[in-house]
Design a protein around this motif. Structure first.
Motif, PDB file in Angstrom:
ATOM      1  N   CYS A   5      12.835  -2.544  -1.907  1.00 31.18           N
ATOM      2  CA  CYS A   5      12.172  -3.817  -1.622  1.00 31.18           C
ATOM      3  C   CYS A   5      10.701  -3.694  -1.985  1.00 31.18           C
ATOM      4  O   CYS A   5      10.059  -2.700  -1.667  1.00 31.18           O
ATOM      5  CB  CYS A   5      12.287  -4.167  -0.143  1.00 31.18           C
ATOM      6  N   LEU A   6      10.187  -4.723  -2.625  1.00 35.26           N
ATOM      7  CA  LEU A   6       8.773  -4.739  -2.975  1.00 35.26           C
ATOM      8  C   LEU A   6       7.983  -5.188  -1.755  1.00 35.26           C
ATOM      9  O   LEU A   6       8.099  -6.321  -1.305  1.00 35.26           O
ATOM     10  CB  LEU A   6       8.520  -5.686  -4.151  1.00 35.26           C
ATOM     11  N   VAL A   7       7.212  -4.283  -1.205  1.00 35.98           N
ATOM     12  CA  VAL A   7       6.426  -4.573  -0.007  1.00 35.98           C
ATOM     13  C   VAL A   7       4.973  -4.778  -0.428  1.00 35.98           C
ATOM     14  O   VAL A   7       4.398  -3.945  -1.111  1.00 35.98           O
ATOM     15  CB  VAL A   7       6.531  -3.420   1.019  1.00 35.98           C
ATOM     16  N   GLN A   8       4.402  -5.878   0.010  1.00 33.74           N
ATOM     17  CA  GLN A   8       3.007  -6.188  -0.262  1.00 33.74           C
ATOM     18  C   GLN A   8       2.155  -5.745   0.921  1.00 33.74           C
ATOM     19  O   GLN A   8       2.669  -5.462   2.000  1.00 33.74           O
ATOM     20  CB  GLN A   8       2.831  -7.693  -0.473  1.00 33.74           C
ATOM     21  N   ARG A   9       0.849  -5.727   0.728  1.00 33.26           N
ATOM     22  CA  ARG A   9      -0.120  -5.413   1.776  1.00 33.26           C
ATOM     23  C   ARG A   9       0.069  -4.000   2.322  1.00 33.26           C
ATOM     24  O   ARG A   9       0.344  -3.795   3.496  1.00 33.26           O
ATOM     25  CB  ARG A   9      -0.080  -6.434   2.896  1.00 33.26           C
ATOM     26  N   ILE A  10      -0.086  -3.037   1.421  1.00 29.93           N
ATOM     27  CA  ILE A  10      -0.012  -1.624   1.789  1.00 29.93           C
ATOM     28  C   ILE A  10      -1.424  -1.064   1.768  1.00 29.93           C
ATOM     29  O   ILE A  10      -2.138  -1.202   0.778  1.00 29.93           O
ATOM     30  CB  ILE A  10       0.885  -0.853   0.807  1.00 29.93           C
ATOM     31  N   TRP A  11      -1.818  -0.438   2.865  1.00 29.74           N
ATOM     32  CA  TRP A  11      -3.139   0.163   2.958  1.00 29.74           C
ATOM     33  C   TRP A  11      -3.015   1.647   2.663  1.00 29.74           C
ATOM     34  O   TRP A  11      -2.225   2.345   3.295  1.00 29.74           O
ATOM     35  CB  TRP A  11      -3.728  -0.054   4.346  1.00 29.74           C
ATOM     36  N   ILE A  12      -3.766   2.143   1.707  1.00 24.72           N
ATOM     37  CA  ILE A  12      -3.792   3.569   1.383  1.00 24.72           C
ATOM     38  C   ILE A  12      -4.997   4.147   2.105  1.00 24.72           C
ATOM     39  O   ILE A  12      -6.133   3.791   1.813  1.00 24.72           O
ATOM     40  CB  ILE A  12      -3.851   3.781  -0.132  1.00 24.72           C
ATOM     41  N   ASP A  13      -4.717   5.022   3.083  1.00 24.18           N
ATOM     42  CA  ASP A  13      -5.760   5.490   3.987  1.00 24.18           C
ATOM     43  C   ASP A  13      -5.863   7.009   3.979  1.00 24.18           C
ATOM     44  O   ASP A  13      -5.080   7.689   4.645  1.00 24.18           O
ATOM     45  CB  ASP A  13      -5.455   5.001   5.398  1.00 24.18           C
ATOM     46  N   PRO A  14      -6.847   7.563   3.250  1.00 23.10           N
ATOM     47  CA  PRO A  14      -7.005   9.015   3.223  1.00 23.10           C
ATOM     48  C   PRO A  14      -7.430   9.601   4.565  1.00 23.10           C
ATOM     49  O   PRO A  14      -7.395  10.807   4.755  1.00 23.10           O
ATOM     50  CB  PRO A  14      -8.070   9.249   2.152  1.00 23.10           C
ATOM     51  N   GLY A  15      -7.781   8.764   5.518  1.00 25.24           N
ATOM     52  CA  GLY A  15      -8.161   9.247   6.842  1.00 25.24           C
ATOM     53  C   GLY A  15      -6.999   9.341   7.811  1.00 25.24           C
ATOM     54  O   GLY A  15      -7.144   9.846   8.918  1.00 25.24           O
ATOM     55  N   SER A  16      -5.820   8.867   7.399  1.00 27.52           N
ATOM     56  CA  SER A  16      -4.661   8.877   8.291  1.00 27.52           C
ATOM     57  C   SER A  16      -3.790  10.096   8.028  1.00 27.52           C
ATOM     58  O   SER A  16      -3.462  10.411   6.885  1.00 27.52           O
ATOM     59  CB  SER A  16      -3.832   7.609   8.087  1.00 27.52           C
ATOM     60  N   SER A  17      -3.377  10.755   9.090  1.00 27.24           N
ATOM     61  CA  SER A  17      -2.502  11.922   8.947  1.00 27.24           C
ATOM     62  C   SER A  17      -1.040  11.521   8.866  1.00 27.24           C
ATOM     63  O   SER A  17      -0.178  12.364   8.620  1.00 27.24           O
ATOM     64  CB  SER A  17      -2.713  12.881  10.118  1.00 27.24           C
ATOM     65  N   ALA A  18      -0.725  10.241   9.051  1.00 31.98           N
ATOM     66  CA  ALA A  18       0.666   9.786   9.052  1.00 31.98           C
ATOM     67  C   ALA A  18       0.821   8.528   8.213  1.00 31.98           C
ATOM     68  O   ALA A  18      -0.130   7.772   8.016  1.00 31.98           O
ATOM     69  CB  ALA A  18       1.112   9.497  10.486  1.00 31.98           C
ATOM     70  N   ASN A  19       2.043   8.315   7.740  1.00 35.21           N
ATOM     71  CA  ASN A  19       2.424   7.034   7.149  1.00 35.21           C
ATOM     72  C   ASN A  19       2.887   6.161   8.306  1.00 35.21           C
ATOM     73  O   ASN A  19       3.645   6.620   9.164  1.00 35.21           O
ATOM     74  CB  ASN A  19       3.567   7.200   6.153  1.00 35.21           C
ATOM     75  N   VAL A  20       2.445   4.920   8.347  1.00 36.60           N
ATOM     76  CA  VAL A  20       2.744   4.040   9.470  1.00 36.60           C
ATOM     77  C   VAL A  20       3.434   2.783   8.965  1.00 36.60           C
ATOM     78  O   VAL A  20       3.041   2.206   7.953  1.00 36.60           O
ATOM     79  CB  VAL A  20       1.450   3.660  10.233  1.00 36.60           C
ATOM     80  N   MET A  21       4.472   2.376   9.693  1.00 38.49           N
ATOM     81  CA  MET A  21       5.196   1.139   9.399  1.00 38.49           C
ATOM     82  C   MET A  21       5.244   0.320  10.682  1.00 38.49           C
ATOM     83  O   MET A  21       5.530   0.855  11.757  1.00 38.49           O
ATOM     84  CB  MET A  21       6.631   1.456   8.951  1.00 38.49           C
ATOM     85  N   THR A  22       4.965  -0.964  10.558  1.00 43.22           N
ATOM     86  CA  THR A  22       5.072  -1.828  11.731  1.00 43.22           C
ATOM     87  C   THR A  22       6.548  -2.086  12.039  1.00 43.22           C
ATOM     88  O   THR A  22       7.399  -2.022  11.150  1.00 43.22           O
ATOM     89  CB  THR A  22       4.361  -3.175  11.511  1.00 43.22           C
ATOM     90  N   GLN A  23       6.829  -2.391  13.292  1.00 38.36           N
ATOM     91  CA  GLN A  23       8.204  -2.706  13.669  1.00 38.36           C
ATOM     92  C   GLN A  23       8.686  -3.954  12.936  1.00 38.36           C
ATOM     93  O   GLN A  23       9.842  -4.042  12.540  1.00 38.36           O
ATOM     94  CB  GLN A  23       8.318  -2.910  15.176  1.00 38.36           C
ATOM     95  N   ILE A  24       7.788  -4.904  12.699  1.00 36.15           N
ATOM     96  CA  ILE A  24       8.167  -6.127  11.982  1.00 36.15           C
ATOM     97  C   ILE A  24       8.614  -5.782  10.563  1.00 36.15           C
ATOM     98  O   ILE A  24       9.603  -6.305  10.069  1.00 36.15           O
ATOM     99  CB  ILE A  24       6.991  -7.129  11.968  1.00 36.15           C
ATOM    100  N   GLY A  86      -0.614   7.458   4.328  1.00 33.12           N
ATOM    101  CA  GLY A  86      -1.628   8.433   4.705  1.00 33.12           C
ATOM    102  C   GLY A  86      -1.872   9.502   3.662  1.00 33.12           C
ATOM    103  O   GLY A  86      -1.294   9.505   2.568  1.00 33.12           O
ATOM    104  N   ARG A  87      -2.722  10.453   4.031  1.00 32.06           N
ATOM    105  CA  ARG A  87      -3.171  11.449   3.061  1.00 32.06           C
ATOM    106  C   ARG A  87      -2.067  12.384   2.583  1.00 32.06           C
ATOM    107  O   ARG A  87      -2.152  12.900   1.481  1.00 32.06           O
ATOM    108  CB  ARG A  87      -4.373  12.210   3.580  1.00 32.06           C
ATOM    109  N   GLY A  88      -1.011  12.609   3.385  1.00 31.87           N
ATOM    110  CA  GLY A  88       0.100  13.446   2.915  1.00 31.87           C
ATOM    111  C   GLY A  88       0.730  12.861   1.662  1.00 31.87           C
ATOM    112  O   GLY A  88       0.944  13.566   0.667  1.00 31.87           O
ATOM    113  N   TRP A  89       1.008  11.568   1.687  1.00 26.90           N
ATOM    114  CA  TRP A  89       1.582  10.895   0.519  1.00 26.90           C
ATOM    115  C   TRP A  89       0.585  10.884  -0.632  1.00 26.90           C
ATOM    116  O   TRP A  89       0.953  11.136  -1.782  1.00 26.90           O
ATOM    117  CB  TRP A  89       2.004   9.469   0.877  1.00 26.90           C
ATOM    118  N   ILE A  90      -0.669  10.604  -0.318  1.00 27.61           N
ATOM    119  CA  ILE A  90      -1.702  10.580  -1.356  1.00 27.61           C
ATOM    120  C   ILE A  90      -1.751  11.935  -2.067  1.00 27.61           C
ATOM    121  O   ILE A  90      -1.813  11.998  -3.296  1.00 27.61           O
ATOM    122  CB  ILE A  90      -3.088  10.230  -0.760  1.00 27.61           C
TER     123      ILE A  90
END
Length: 148
Positions: A5-24, A86-90
């Motif tokens: 699925c093409l998901v829009q509005r993704i924030w790439i955050d080098p300060g985050s230690s985790a990838n985060v997904m909202t429940q929605i 987050g930074r792991g994915w980056i």
């Protein structure tokens, strides 16, 4: 793309230690709830409060022909972004993000060229504006254009 699925509005955050997904977003992607694994680690929310994650889910993420299995901490928060990478994915995609320019550069799979993944300046400004209108608490979700 996440789970095809093409998901829009993704924030790439080098300060985050985790990838985060909202429940929605989790619900919108129609991921089976049994795919969630429990976690006992609280997460610091965007407004500085500790939140208890619903669980962790591992999903395929495709960015410019590069697919990686990524773990997402699923939380019941309502920021103006649908996912946070987050930074792991980056680091795994060998990315160099610039929030100022809304771009992330990384090497192609064969390492022969640099690929630029562009963000949407208008969407970024809209997300920022929504966050400001919510008194900086990020409590108002933005759901237009999640799928194009």
């Amino acid at each position: 793309m996440v789970t095809e699925c093409l998901v829009q509005r993704i924030w790439i955050d080098p300060g985050s230690s985790a990838n985060v997904m909202t429940q929605i977003t989790f619900d919108w992607l129609k991921i089976a709830p049994e795919k969630l694994k429990p976690t006992g680690n609280p997460l610091l929310d965007f407004d500085g409060k500790w939140v208890e994650p619903i669980g962790i889910v591992e999903l395929p993420v495709l960015a410019d022909k590069r697919e990686l299995m990524e773990s997402f901490v699923v939380v019941a928060i309502h920021p103006s972004y649908n996912l946070l990478m987050g930074r792991g994915w980056i680091h795994r995609v060998q990315g160099v993000p610039s929030t100022l320019h809304q771009i992330m550069s990384c090497l192609s799979l064969d390492r022969s060229r640099v690929i630029d993944i562009y963000g949407d300046q208008v969407a970024a400004k809209e997300c920022y504006s929504v966050t400001l209108k919510a008194d900086g608490k990020g409590k108002r979700p933005v759901w237009s254009d999640i799928l194009r």
